[in-house]
Write a protein that holds these residues in place. Sequence first.
Motif, PDB file in Angstrom:
ATOM      1  N   MET A   1       0.854  -1.177   0.000  1.00 59.02           N
ATOM      2  CA  MET A   1       0.000   0.000   0.000  1.00 59.02           C
ATOM      3  C   MET A   1       0.898   1.237   0.000  1.00 59.02           C
ATOM      4  SD  MET A   1      -3.205   0.847   2.428  1.00 59.02           S
ATOM      5  CE  MET A   1      -4.006  -0.490   1.590  1.00 59.02           C
ATOM      6  N   THR A   2       0.606   2.167  -0.879  1.00 57.57           N
ATOM      7  CA  THR A   2       1.476   3.330  -1.005  1.00 57.57           C
ATOM      8  C   THR A   2       0.814   4.636  -0.584  1.00 57.57           C
ATOM      9  OG1 THR A   2       0.842   3.697  -3.303  1.00 57.57           O
ATOM     10  CG2 THR A   2       2.746   2.276  -2.910  1.00 57.57           C
ATOM     11  N   GLU A   3      -0.479   4.630  -0.314  1.00 54.70           N
ATOM     12  CA  GLU A   3      -1.147   5.884   0.061  1.00 54.70           C
ATOM     13  C   GLU A   3      -0.548   6.463   1.344  1.00 54.70           C
ATOM     14  OE1 GLU A   3      -5.662   5.353  -1.669  1.00 54.70           O
ATOM     15  OE2 GLU A   3      -5.307   5.034   0.453  1.00 54.70           O
ATOM     16  N   ALA A   4      -0.774   7.765   1.503  1.00 56.30           N
ATOM     17  CA  ALA A   4      -0.327   8.445   2.718  1.00 56.30           C
ATOM     18  C   ALA A   4      -1.416   9.408   3.172  1.00 56.30           C
ATOM     19  CB  ALA A   4       0.970   9.194   2.462  1.00 56.30           C
ATOM     20  N   VAL A   5      -1.457   9.645   4.472  1.00 58.19           N
ATOM     21  CA  VAL A   5      -2.409  10.571   5.067  1.00 58.19           C
ATOM     22  C   VAL A   5      -1.623  11.741   5.649  1.00 58.19           C
ATOM     23  CG1 VAL A   5      -4.173  10.882   6.838  1.00 58.19           C
ATOM     24  CG2 VAL A   5      -4.002   8.699   5.623  1.00 58.19           C
ATOM     25  N   GLU A   6      -2.029  12.930   5.265  1.00 54.92           N
ATOM     26  CA  GLU A   6      -1.464  14.154   5.822  1.00 54.92           C
ATOM     27  C   GLU A   6      -2.482  14.715   6.798  1.00 54.92           C
ATOM     28  OE1 GLU A   6      -0.466  18.705   4.360  1.00 54.92           O
ATOM     29  OE2 GLU A   6      -0.483  17.092   2.869  1.00 54.92           O
ATOM     30  N   ARG A  41      -9.675  15.368   0.421  1.00 51.75           N
ATOM     31  CA  ARG A  41      -9.460  16.241   1.576  1.00 51.75           C
ATOM     32  C   ARG A  41     -10.707  16.255   2.439  1.00 51.75           C
ATOM     33  NH1 ARG A  41      -8.295  22.826   1.648  1.00 51.75           N
ATOM     34  NH2 ARG A  41      -7.258  22.817   3.671  1.00 51.75           N
ATOM     35  N   ARG A  42     -10.511  16.295   3.748  1.00 50.06           N
ATOM     36  CA  ARG A  42     -11.589  16.446   4.710  1.00 50.06           C
ATOM     37  C   ARG A  42     -11.149  17.480   5.736  1.00 50.06           C
ATOM     38  NH1 ARG A  42     -13.049  13.515   1.268  1.00 50.06           N
ATOM     39  NH2 ARG A  42     -14.245  11.595   1.395  1.00 50.06           N
ATOM     40  N   ILE A  43     -12.053  18.402   6.079  1.00 54.99           N
ATOM     41  CA  ILE A  43     -11.795  19.384   7.139  1.00 54.99           C
ATOM     42  C   ILE A  43     -12.849  19.163   8.217  1.00 54.99           C
ATOM     43  CG2 ILE A  43     -11.702  21.817   7.760  1.00 54.99           C
ATOM     44  CD1 ILE A  43     -10.837  22.415   4.870  1.00 54.99           C
ATOM     45  N   CYS A  44     -12.393  18.966   9.439  1.00 54.94           N
ATOM     46  CA  CYS A  44     -13.275  18.711  10.579  1.00 54.94           C
ATOM     47  C   CYS A  44     -12.935  19.699  11.689  1.00 54.94           C
ATOM     48  CB  CYS A  44     -13.054  17.298  11.125  1.00 54.94           C
ATOM     49  SG  CYS A  44     -13.056  15.997   9.885  1.00 54.94           S
ATOM     50  N   LEU A  55      -5.652  15.196   4.410  1.00 59.02           N
ATOM     51  CA  LEU A  55      -5.515  14.976   2.977  1.00 59.02           C
ATOM     52  C   LEU A  55      -5.025  13.566   2.736  1.00 59.02           C
ATOM     53  CD1 LEU A  55      -4.494  18.112   3.616  1.00 59.02           C
ATOM     54  CD2 LEU A  55      -4.515  18.121   1.143  1.00 59.02           C
ATOM     55  N   ILE A  56      -5.548  12.945   1.679  1.00 57.82           N
ATOM     56  CA  ILE A  56      -5.107  11.622   1.280  1.00 57.82           C
ATOM     57  C   ILE A  56      -4.312  11.786  -0.013  1.00 57.82           C
ATOM     58  CG2 ILE A  56      -5.776   9.252   0.698  1.00 57.82           C
ATOM     59  CD1 ILE A  56      -6.615  10.121   3.532  1.00 57.82           C
ATOM     60  N   ALA A  86       0.844  29.482  15.460  1.00 55.62           N
ATOM     61  CA  ALA A  86       1.554  28.946  16.628  1.00 55.62           C
ATOM     62  C   ALA A  86       0.974  27.619  17.102  1.00 55.62           C
ATOM     63  CB  ALA A  86       1.531  29.968  17.763  1.00 55.62           C
ATOM     64  N   THR A  87      -0.218  27.258  16.619  1.00 50.08           N
ATOM     65  CA  THR A  87      -0.871  26.033  17.084  1.00 50.08           C
ATOM     66  C   THR A  87      -0.803  24.896  16.064  1.00 50.08           C
ATOM     67  OG1 THR A  87      -3.055  26.655  16.210  1.00 50.08           O
ATOM     68  CG2 THR A  87      -2.489  27.407  18.454  1.00 50.08           C
ATOM     69  N   VAL A  88      -0.126  25.112  14.946  1.00 48.31           N
ATOM     70  CA  VAL A  88      -0.101  24.126  13.863  1.00 48.31           C
ATOM     71  C   VAL A  88       0.753  22.916  14.222  1.00 48.31           C
ATOM     72  CG1 VAL A  88       0.607  23.701  11.470  1.00 48.31           C
ATOM     73  CG2 VAL A  88      -0.531  25.847  12.073  1.00 48.31           C
ATOM     74  N   ASP A  89       0.180  21.726  13.999  1.00 47.48           N
ATOM     75  CA  ASP A  89       0.901  20.461  14.115  1.00 47.48           C
ATOM     76  C   ASP A  89       0.646  19.706  12.815  1.00 47.48           C
ATOM     77  OD1 ASP A  89       2.447  18.399  15.428  1.00 47.48           O
ATOM     78  OD2 ASP A  89       0.560  17.309  15.661  1.00 47.48           O
ATOM     79  N   TRP A  90       1.703  19.288  12.102  1.00 50.27           N
ATOM     80  CA  TRP A  90       1.583  18.731  10.771  1.00 50.27           C
ATOM     81  C   TRP A  90       2.382  17.445  10.659  1.00 50.27           C
ATOM     82  CZ3 TRP A  90       5.403  17.751   7.131  1.00 50.27           C
ATOM     83  CH2 TRP A  90       4.982  17.512   5.833  1.00 50.27           C
ATOM     84  N   SER A  91       1.797  16.449   9.971  1.00 44.20           N
ATOM     85  CA  SER A  91       2.530  15.202   9.733  1.00 44.20           C
ATOM     86  C   SER A  91       1.969  14.487   8.511  1.00 44.20           C
ATOM     87  CB  SER A  91       2.451  14.278  10.951  1.00 44.20           C
ATOM     88  OG  SER A  91       1.115  13.847  11.139  1.00 44.20           O
ATOM     89  N   ILE A  92       2.813  13.651   7.923  1.00 42.64           N
ATOM     90  CA  ILE A  92       2.397  12.743   6.854  1.00 42.64           C
ATOM     91  C   ILE A  92       2.827  11.342   7.270  1.00 42.64           C
ATOM     92  CG2 ILE A  92       2.744  12.005   4.464  1.00 42.64           C
ATOM     93  CD1 ILE A  92       3.107  14.871   3.659  1.00 42.64           C
ATOM     94  N   ALA A  93       1.908  10.389   7.121  1.00 41.14           N
ATOM     95  CA  ALA A  93       2.213   9.004   7.473  1.00 41.14           C
ATOM     96  C   ALA A  93       1.737   8.074   6.370  1.00 41.14           C
ATOM     97  CB  ALA A  93       1.542   8.632   8.790  1.00 41.14           C
ATOM     98  N   LYS A  94       2.546   7.059   6.077  1.00 41.52           N
ATOM     99  CA  LYS A  94       2.149   6.058   5.098  1.00 41.52           C
ATOM    100  C   LYS A  94       0.993   5.237   5.645  1.00 41.52           C
ATOM    101  CE  LYS A  94       6.725   5.512   3.101  1.00 41.52           C
ATOM    102  NZ  LYS A  94       7.844   4.580   2.870  1.00 41.52           N
ATOM    103  N   VAL A  95       0.047   4.940   4.807  1.00 43.00           N
ATOM    104  CA  VAL A  95      -1.087   4.099   5.197  1.00 43.00           C
ATOM    105  C   VAL A  95      -0.575   2.654   5.316  1.00 43.00           C
ATOM    106  CG1 VAL A  95      -3.327   3.189   4.495  1.00 43.00           C
ATOM    107  CG2 VAL A  95      -2.791   5.612   4.131  1.00 43.00           C
ATOM    108  N   ARG A  96      -0.846   2.036   6.420  1.00 43.26           N
ATOM    109  CA  ARG A  96      -0.440   0.647   6.665  1.00 43.26           C
ATOM    110  C   ARG A  96      -1.610  -0.321   6.564  1.00 43.26           C
ATOM    111  NH1 ARG A  96       4.836   1.019   5.730  1.00 43.26           N
ATOM    112  NH2 ARG A  96       5.814   2.552   7.096  1.00 43.26           N
TER     113      ARG A  96
END
Length: 100
Positions: A1-6, A41-44, A55-56, A86-96
């Motif tokens: 699987m190669t997708e990633a979630v941001e 993309r989804r915004i919650c 984001l996918i 100042a409150t931003v937390d950001w990451s990208i992770a590979k979908v497992r």
Amino acid sequence: MTEAVEITTFRLADGVDMEGFIAANADINAWLKTQPGFLSRRICQREDGIVVDMLIWASAQDGHRAADGIMIEMAASPVHVAIDQATVDWSIAKVRFALG
């Protein structure tokens, strides 16, 4: 699987509500649709007010490439002042694992 979630979490800037934030994203949404590997993309917004922007991407590489470009190509977007930076937390992770 190669997708990633941001996933990016943050608070809105003072005086900005969710409707205003979503409207401020119009140019970002158009830009995202042109990016290689963009899938969705989804915004919650959580009950505590934290915004979750998800984001996918087809791959983590696609997500990182877009993240590098957005601050340059979309530097004038109104979305940047709608976010409490100042409150931003950001990451990208590979979908497992994915279901559905």
